[in-house]
Design a protein around this motif. Structure first.
Motif, PDB file in Angstrom:
ATOM      1  N   ARG A 241      15.529  33.156  21.664  1.00  0.00           N
ATOM      2  CA  ARG A 241      14.914  34.367  21.120  1.00  0.00           C
ATOM      3  C   ARG A 241      14.698  34.134  19.634  1.00  0.00           C
ATOM      4  NH1 ARG A 241      17.892  38.615  19.420  1.00  0.00           N
ATOM      5  NH2 ARG A 241      19.663  37.823  20.609  1.00  0.00           N
ATOM      6  N   ALA A 242      13.426  34.048  19.259  1.00  0.00           N
ATOM      7  CA  ALA A 242      13.110  33.658  17.880  1.00  0.00           C
ATOM      8  C   ALA A 242      13.451  34.775  16.899  1.00  0.00           C
ATOM      9  CB  ALA A 242      11.638  33.296  17.765  1.00  0.00           C
ATOM     10  N   ALA A 243      13.838  34.376  15.688  1.00  0.00           N
ATOM     11  CA  ALA A 243      14.172  35.325  14.625  1.00  0.00           C
ATOM     12  C   ALA A 243      13.412  34.897  13.372  1.00  0.00           C
ATOM     13  CB  ALA A 243      15.673  35.302  14.393  1.00  0.00           C
ATOM     14  N   PRO A 244      13.333  35.768  12.373  1.00  0.00           N
ATOM     15  CA  PRO A 244      12.576  35.418  11.162  1.00  0.00           C
ATOM     16  C   PRO A 244      13.188  34.198  10.462  1.00  0.00           C
ATOM     17  CG  PRO A 244      13.210  37.745  11.138  1.00  0.00           C
ATOM     18  CD  PRO A 244      13.908  37.123  12.297  1.00  0.00           C
ATOM     19  N   SER A 245      12.350  33.439   9.786  1.00  0.00           N
ATOM     20  CA  SER A 245      12.858  32.231   9.138  1.00  0.00           C
ATOM     21  C   SER A 245      12.262  32.060   7.753  1.00  0.00           C
ATOM     22  CB  SER A 245      12.521  31.005   9.996  1.00  0.00           C
ATOM     23  OG  SER A 245      11.124  30.842  10.071  1.00  0.00           O
ATOM     24  N   LEU A 246      12.956  31.266   6.951  1.00  0.00           N
ATOM     25  CA  LEU A 246      12.520  30.932   5.591  1.00  0.00           C
ATOM     26  C   LEU A 246      12.514  29.411   5.504  1.00  0.00           C
ATOM     27  CD1 LEU A 246      11.976  31.716   2.605  1.00  0.00           C
ATOM     28  CD2 LEU A 246      14.448  31.771   2.277  1.00  0.00           C
ATOM     29  N   THR A 247      11.358  28.815   5.343  1.00  0.00           N
ATOM     30  CA  THR A 247      11.295  27.351   5.410  1.00  0.00           C
ATOM     31  C   THR A 247      10.617  26.700   4.201  1.00  0.00           C
ATOM     32  OG1 THR A 247       9.202  27.463   6.631  1.00  0.00           O
ATOM     33  CG2 THR A 247      11.222  27.345   7.941  1.00  0.00           C
TER      34      THR A 247
ATOM     35  N   SER B  90      12.418  27.597  14.323  1.00  0.00           N
ATOM     36  CA  SER B  90      13.166  27.441  13.075  1.00  0.00           C
ATOM     37  C   SER B  90      14.433  28.286  13.027  1.00  0.00           C
ATOM     38  CB  SER B  90      12.294  27.832  11.884  1.00  0.00           C
ATOM     39  OG  SER B  90      11.230  26.932  11.761  1.00  0.00           O
ATOM     40  N   HIS B  91      14.388  29.394  13.715  1.00  0.00           N
ATOM     41  CA  HIS B  91      15.551  30.279  13.692  1.00  0.00           C
ATOM     42  C   HIS B  91      15.531  31.104  14.969  1.00  0.00           C
ATOM     43  CE1 HIS B  91      17.887  33.809  11.667  1.00  0.00           C
ATOM     44  NE2 HIS B  91      18.704  32.966  12.284  1.00  0.00           N
ATOM     45  N   GLY B  92      16.681  31.271  15.579  1.00  0.00           N
ATOM     46  CA  GLY B  92      16.708  32.070  16.801  1.00  0.00           C
ATOM     47  C   GLY B  92      18.061  32.011  17.462  1.00  0.00           C
ATOM     48  N   PHE B  93      18.128  32.678  18.585  1.00  0.00           N
ATOM     49  CA  PHE B  93      19.384  32.776  19.316  1.00  0.00           C
ATOM     50  C   PHE B  93      19.192  32.205  20.712  1.00  0.00           C
ATOM     51  CE2 PHE B  93      19.410  35.655  15.828  1.00  0.00           C
ATOM     52  CZ  PHE B  93      20.678  35.459  15.286  1.00  0.00           C
ATOM     53  N   ILE B  94      20.107  31.304  21.067  1.00  0.00           N
ATOM     54  CA  ILE B  94      19.956  30.580  22.330  1.00  0.00           C
ATOM     55  C   ILE B  94      20.354  31.481  23.485  1.00  0.00           C
ATOM     56  CG2 ILE B  94      20.706  28.557  23.649  1.00  0.00           C
ATOM     57  CD1 ILE B  94      21.348  27.204  20.971  1.00  0.00           C
ATOM     58  N   GLU B  95      19.458  31.588  24.468  1.00  0.00           N
ATOM     59  CA  GLU B  95      19.772  32.392  25.655  1.00  0.00           C
ATOM     60  C   GLU B  95      20.043  31.517  26.858  1.00  0.00           C
ATOM     61  OE1 GLU B  95      16.444  35.103  25.610  1.00  0.00           O
ATOM     62  OE2 GLU B  95      17.590  36.523  24.389  1.00  0.00           O
ATOM     63  N   GLY B  96      19.675  30.261  26.765  1.00  0.00           N
ATOM     64  CA  GLY B  96      19.967  29.371  27.884  1.00  0.00           C
ATOM     65  C   GLY B  96      19.172  28.086  27.782  1.00  0.00           C
TER      66      GLY B  96
ATOM     67  N   VAL C 132       5.932  21.437   3.938  1.00  0.00           N
ATOM     68  CA  VAL C 132       6.565  22.042   5.110  1.00  0.00           C
ATOM     69  C   VAL C 132       5.508  22.868   5.824  1.00  0.00           C
ATOM     70  CG1 VAL C 132       8.284  23.715   5.895  1.00  0.00           C
ATOM     71  CG2 VAL C 132       8.844  22.107   4.051  1.00  0.00           C
ATOM     72  N   ARG C 133       5.339  22.599   7.116  1.00  0.00           N
ATOM     73  CA  ARG C 133       4.402  23.397   7.898  1.00  0.00           C
ATOM     74  C   ARG C 133       5.062  23.767   9.231  1.00  0.00           C
ATOM     75  NH1 ARG C 133      -1.465  21.141   9.446  1.00  0.00           N
ATOM     76  NH2 ARG C 133      -1.820  21.382   7.225  1.00  0.00           N
ATOM     77  N   ASP C 134       5.046  25.028   9.543  1.00  0.00           N
ATOM     78  CA  ASP C 134       5.658  25.534  10.776  1.00  0.00           C
ATOM     79  C   ASP C 134       7.096  25.043  10.930  1.00  0.00           C
ATOM     80  OD1 ASP C 134       3.149  26.637  11.327  1.00  0.00           O
ATOM     81  OD2 ASP C 134       2.503  24.840  12.393  1.00  0.00           O
ATOM     82  N   GLY C 135       7.807  24.992   9.840  1.00  0.00           N
ATOM     83  CA  GLY C 135       9.222  24.628   9.912  1.00  0.00           C
ATOM     84  C   GLY C 135       9.479  23.143  10.053  1.00  0.00           C
ATOM     85  N   LEU C 136       8.445  22.330   9.960  1.00  0.00           N
ATOM     86  CA  LEU C 136       8.621  20.875  10.059  1.00  0.00           C
ATOM     87  C   LEU C 136       8.124  20.211   8.781  1.00  0.00           C
ATOM     88  CD1 LEU C 136       7.261  20.042  13.646  1.00  0.00           C
ATOM     89  CD2 LEU C 136       9.655  20.117  12.922  1.00  0.00           C
ATOM     90  N   PHE C 137       8.707  19.038   8.466  1.00  0.00           N
ATOM     91  CA  PHE C 137       8.180  18.253   7.357  1.00  0.00           C
ATOM     92  C   PHE C 137       6.788  17.764   7.744  1.00  0.00           C
ATOM     93  CE2 PHE C 137      12.854  17.509   6.845  1.00  0.00           C
ATOM     94  CZ  PHE C 137      12.986  18.318   5.736  1.00  0.00           C
ATOM     95  N   GLU C 138       5.844  17.949   6.825  1.00  0.00           N
ATOM     96  CA  GLU C 138       4.446  17.688   7.158  1.00  0.00           C
ATOM     97  C   GLU C 138       4.139  16.193   7.214  1.00  0.00           C
ATOM     98  OE1 GLU C 138       0.239  19.782   5.929  1.00  0.00           O
ATOM     99  OE2 GLU C 138       1.811  19.574   4.454  1.00  0.00           O
ATOM    100  N   ALA C 139       4.660  15.441   6.257  1.00  0.00           N
ATOM    101  CA  ALA C 139       4.426  13.996   6.252  1.00  0.00           C
ATOM    102  C   ALA C 139       5.531  13.367   7.093  1.00  0.00           C
ATOM    103  CB  ALA C 139       4.464  13.472   4.823  1.00  0.00           C
ATOM    104  N   ASP C 140       5.217  13.013   8.339  1.00  0.00           N
ATOM    105  CA  ASP C 140       6.284  12.574   9.249  1.00  0.00           C
ATOM    106  C   ASP C 140       6.148  11.112   9.637  1.00  0.00           C
ATOM    107  OD1 ASP C 140       4.042  12.714  10.775  1.00  0.00           O
ATOM    108  OD2 ASP C 140       4.964  13.791  12.439  1.00  0.00           O
TER     109      ASP C 140
END
Lengths: 768, 284
Positions: A126-132, A49-55, A680-688
């Motif tokens: 590299r994952a960072a804290p998120s608010l979802t 959900s949130h992070g910094f791309i290393e490659g 919302v579960r784990d940063g994804l819409f639950e009903a998909d």
């Protein structure tokens, strides 16, 4: 019931232009189209959900020989979506801000190969804290915790302190709504075809070709003439194809230019639900001061929308939301504070109503509570407080002496026999197994763009003379407005045929292509019939004048003539057929073939964008819904049994299509009111998928009675106002109010499910 | 690699294919569950045996040992069967509420049970009819009571090489009445968030035999045996009506999920059972 005034083609239930080809399955949607040597694209998405791309790691065991990979470094132009706030990249290059955010693209010879290749690219992040989770946002907001705002806007009128000083009763309540999915039948899809001149042709499913066009010029670093955008047949959009198509078009174009082949990308349903825009979840707090006899003295509204990772359209959704937050009711002292919160979810976006359904869920639930607080019936309270001519709205916009609001309200109350039926509401009585309730919602929709939007766009549209012959058209509409199932192709042809005085069969309206049509603005905001219809009417009138002048000189020795029913007639009874005149007219190449016009706002319109003061919309469409529901006491199953709908959409151009829009919007609103929920579960819409995202079926639809009252838009030939969004706006509060009067307890958050009702009245039920 | 698709014309052929084909072997009846699963996660090896063309599997008939329903009977066939309507009416009600017409025309009772969902619409009406699952393999036949056939969440007592060929159900006794009710998130095309089936055999106002079965209220379709035993021998009195709902609520094990909540499910299950008993008492 439909009672509309007829004036030639305006008011006539003309058959839909696109009906037969769609009914017979002949319409070609983007997924039906193949281009020579075409590959398929797929998106590599962020797993966090949130992070910094290393490659980006490529699976060494995968066969990469027939795959094209695009990363942000491959972007020739600017890696940012330009609309409104420039904060969203096409491909995240450093920070990812939602789970599923695109970080790279692949193309391969088949759809399966493209998907496999996308799965073989592993972003290292590299994952960072998120608010979802929206509930977390609301909790933090109420605790005064730290949140990042994508946008803020307030509206102030009068003196709010004074409003509460004068109050004898103060009512404060909170109302909430969740995510909702547009669920157009046809998922998002595009094809990009590289052109020999280094440019690109985009074909696909979209509402706004002229949103896609400039985005691609900037992304690809191409001059405007090298980007051509063509709409294919669209299977529904509802706002979901307003801004998102720019992204998917960009992805196809990047892959097409790098691979040198046509590239198609069509989302499947899950990908479409998971990673494209949703309706903004909302939390709205109303605090209202009243006198005991039911006058509103002060009104304070806290209006919070959940925007997701990027601003995209949120500023304008918020604008519409706050303008509609207290609309319809007189009050001298108003303070509305609007905010859009940033989270780590896909950007919330446009969806039929565009902030207004959230506003009306809160407002029309709240107004029922205000009525109750001062011991009035909901209808009495509304009639007492509805704007009168000369009043001002929260923005200071003046209410015209005559407008549709009070008329639709009275008519709906009378048709539904509201007062008598209201007395029979069950209010949770233990004497019956089936609770009955009736409730109303009084609402509107500002037609066209908000504030100075229309002034900035200056919508242009044209009519062009064509040769006819072989049954071909004599008049061609050139506008960028798109048919997406709502009937634009039909009603705009009606308007042009009416203005010219020719049969509708002579007028054609091909799907827009940016190489051929001017920018009429996007097909959004309930503006097409009202705004583009007005422009085309003017353009057609100019064409008619030119042709009449020509015929007068050419055939009637200068005698004046009039074109009516495809015949030019002079005062002395001479007549020339329209087709013959057009063919004669076109024989000389230098004669004007194309007649263009531009939209202008009503004279004297003013708007202060910074303070949100002035004429927020050129006009408003008004409606009142009265809903009746039954609740089975043993299961709390809620069944809407009847909706009485009275609407003022100005002049009704096509009564059958207009009724269809009302029925469709009502049923879509019913889903929003009673079924549709996306957790919302784990940063994804639950009903998909459709198994878990529940929308109404035909058996869930109540009896619907529709009446139109016409208060025409005074500043255009056709006199139409906005229709598209209005029908959805008021459904949820009408049902919610009816439910309250059935069970005796109000639910403040959508959707209205038996489970929620059970939680609210569990104690009482167990005692019984 | 690749999947081999075999179309069986007879039951014997299907059983032989099941024993001899390249594993994993999957049986495809109406396809209303499998094709949806395969769209997301298609099989890439083994064998698919198509059962839709086998006449023996589509039989619905009265036999000396009970009513026999072939596993290949479609929901439409169940819905339209006069025999079932007279002898096991809850099955007819349940079949009429599966999905929509298209699903009813292709989905089968065998598939509904083999899919092993706790929400299977046909499970509760079969349970109240003391259904036996008739299983066959090339080695022979086996009968298992449906309530022991379910062994856990999505787990059934189906052995290697075996298939469900039919169900034997007990016809409604004289004095017997059945009830079925399903609650979904909308009126049709819905997965049950709660379902209840009941069969009561009455003598006057006394309950002689009771069967209560519940869907989506535990990890498997559930028989409320303690509640049944409690009810048997009782009069349809005010006290019985008051108590039966609580007895049912005591045996269910519902969960919170995307469709509903455990608390609501427990409450409503009790209400539906109680409501049926109450309607019988009132109708007397």
């Amino acid at each position: 019931m439909v009672t509309v005034t007829r004036r030639g083609y305006i008011g006539l239930p003309v058959e839909r232009t696109d009906a037969i080809e769609k009914a017979q399955g002949k319409a070609q949607y983007v997924d039906d189209l193949r281009r020579p040597d075409m590959w398929y694209g797929a998106v590599v998405r962020s797993p966090v959900s949130h992070g910094f791309i290393e490659g980006l790691d490529r699976d060494p065991d995968f066969d990469w020989s027939r795959v094209v990979l695009v990363t942000p470094e491959d972007i020739p132009g600017r890696n940012v979506v330009e609309s409104l706030v420039h904060d969203m990249p096409f491909l995240a290059s450093q920070e990812v801000r939602y789970r599923g955010e695109p970080v790279a693209l692949v193309a391969a010879p088949t759809r399966e190969a493209a998907r496999a290749a996308a799965a073989a690219v592993k972003p290292r992040i590299r994952a960072a804290p998120s608010l979802t989770v929206p509930d977390d946002v609301v909790r933090i907001y109420k605790e005064g915790g730290e949140l990042e705002y994508l946008w803020r806007q307030d509206i102030r009128k009068g003196d709010i302190e004074r409003g509460f000083r004068e109050a004898e009763i103060v009512v404060e309540r909170e109302y909430r709504t969740g995510y909702a999915e547009q669920l157009y039948l046809e998922p998002q899809g595009m094809i990009a075809v590289p052109q020999e001149d280094g440019g690109v042709l985009i074909e696909g499913s979209m509402q706004c070709p002229y949103y896609v066009h400039p985005e691609l010029c900037a992304l690809l670093n191409l001059p405007p003439e090298k980007v051509r955008v063509r709409q294919t047949v669209v299977g529904g959009a509802f706002g979901g194809k307003e801004d998102f198509p720019s992204l998917i078009a960009g992805y196809c174009a990047l892959l097409a230019l790098k691979s040198g082949r046509a590239v198609k990308m069509v989302f499947d349903r899950e990908e479409d639900i998971l990673f494209t825009t949703k309706r903004h979840p909302s939390w709205v707090r109303h605090r209202t001061g009243l006198t005991r006899d039911g006058r509103i003295t002060g009104w304070q509204v806290d209006f919070l929308l959940i925007g997701g990772a990027y601003a995209t359209l949120s500023p304008v959704v918020l604008a519409r939301g706050i303008i509609h937050a207290t609309i319809g009711y007189r009050c001298d002292n108003v303070l509305i504070e609007g905010r859009v919160v940033r989270t780590h979810m896909p950007p919330s976006g446009a969806f039929r109503g565009f902030g207004a359904p959230q506003a009306f869920w809160a407002l029309e639930s709240h107004v029922d509570e205000l009525a109750e607080a001062c011991g009035m019936r909901p209808d009495e309270f509304r009639l007492r407080n509805a704007y009168r001519g000369g009043d001002t709205m929260a923005t200071g916009q003046k209410v015209p002496e005559e407008y549709g609001g009070p008329a639709v309200l009275r008519k709906a109350l009378e048709q539904s026999r509201f007062e008598a039926r209201f007395a029979h509401c069950s209010r949770g009585s233990t004497l019956t197994d089936r609770w009955y309730g009736i409730g109303l919602a009084y609402f509107c929709h500002g037609a066209g763009f908000t504030g100075d939007g229309e002034a900035r766009i200056k919508a242009r549209a044209a009519v062009e003379l064509a040769g006819g012959g072989e049954g071909g058209p004599l008049v061609v509409i050139r506008a960028s407005s798109t048919e997406m199932g709502q009937g634009a192709q039909t009603v705009l042809r009606q308007i042009v045929a009416e203005a010219l005085g020719v049969p509708i069969e002579s007028v054609s309206y091909p799907l827009p292509d940016t190489a051929l049509v001017p920018d009429s603005g996007p097909t959004v905001a309930s503006r097409t019939t009202m705004v583009v219809g007005a422009v085309l009417y003017d353009a057609a009138v100019a064409m008619k004048k030119a042709l009449e002048g020509f015929v007068s000189q050419q055939f009637f020795d200068g005698a004046d003539c009039v074109l009516e029913e495809a015949v030019f007639r002079s005062g002395s009874g001479q007549a020339v057929d329209f087709e013959r005149a057009v063919q004669d007219y076109l024989r000389t190449a230098e004669r004007q073939q194309r007649f263009e016009a531009v939209f202008s706002l009503p004279p004297g319109s003013q708007w202060d964008q910074e303070n949100f003061r002035g004429d927020a919309y050129p006009d408003y469409s008004w409606a009142c819904y009265v809903a009746e529901v039954e609740v089975e006491r043993a299961t709390l199953a809620i069944r809407p049994i009847r909706v009485t709908a009275v609407l003022d959409i100005g002049r009704v151009v096509n009564p059958v299509l207009a009724e269809g829009q009302v029925e469709g919007g009502l049923v879509q609103g019913l889903g929003y009111a009673m079924m549709e929920k996306v957790g919302v579960r784990d940063g994804l819409f639950e009903a998909d998928r459709l198994q878990t995202y529940i929308v109404p079926g035909v058996l869930d639809i109540p009896e619907i009675r529709i009446t139109f009252l016409e208060f025409p838009y005074r500043y255009s030939g056709p006199g139409a106002k906005g229709l598209g969004e209005l029908p959805l706006n008021g459904v949820a509060p009408a049902i919610g109010n009816a439910l309250k009067h059935a069970v005796g307890r109000r639910i403040h958050d959508l959707p209205l499910t038996p489970e929620k009702l059970f939680r609210a009245i569990e104690e009482r039920l167990v005692e019984q | 690699m690749g999947v081999r698709v075999e179309i069986a014309d007879t039951l014997q052929q299907a059983l032989r294919l099941l024993a001899e084909s390249e594993p994993p072997v999957r049986l495809l009846a109406g396809g209303t569950d499998l094709l949806v699963q395969w769209r997301r996660d298609p099989p890439d090896s083994g064998t698919v045996i198509v059962l839709g063309h086998i006449p023996e599997l589509q039989v619905i008939e009265a036999r000396p040992e009970g009513i026999y329903i072939g596993s290949g009977a479609t929901h439409a066939a169940l819905r339209d069967s006069a025999l079932l309507k007279a002898k096991v009416p809850a099955i007819v009600t349940a079949a009429s509420g599966v999905g929509g017409r298209q699903i009813q025309s292709t989905g089968t009772i065998g598939g509904n049970i083999a899919n092993a969902s706790p929400a299977a619409d046909l499970a509760p009406p079969l349970l109240i009819a003391d259904a036996q699952v008739v299983l066959q393999s090339v080695r022979g036949e086996r009968k298992v009571p449906l309530d022991t056939f379910y062994r856990g969440y999505r787990e059934i007592d189906l052995r290697e090489g075996e298939m469900i060929v039919g169900f034997l159900v007990r016809p409604l006794e004289p004095g017997g009445v059945e009830f079925f009710r399903k609650l979904g998130m909308r009126s049709a095309h819905a997965i049950a968030k709660v379902s209840v089936a009941m069969r009561l055999v009455l003598e006057g106002r006394k309950v002689c035999r009771a069967r209560i079965a519940l869907g989506s209220l535990a990890e498997v379709p559930l028989r409320a045996e303690e509640a049944e035993k409690w009810l048997e021998g009782r009069e349809l009195s005010r006290e019985t009506i008051q108590e039966i709902g609580e007895r049912v609520r005591a045996v269910v094990r519902p969960i919170d999920d995307i469709r509903s909540t455990a608390r609501y499910r427990r409450w409503v299950a009790g209400n539906l059972v109680r409501g049926f008993v109450e309607s019988l008492a009132a109708g007397d």
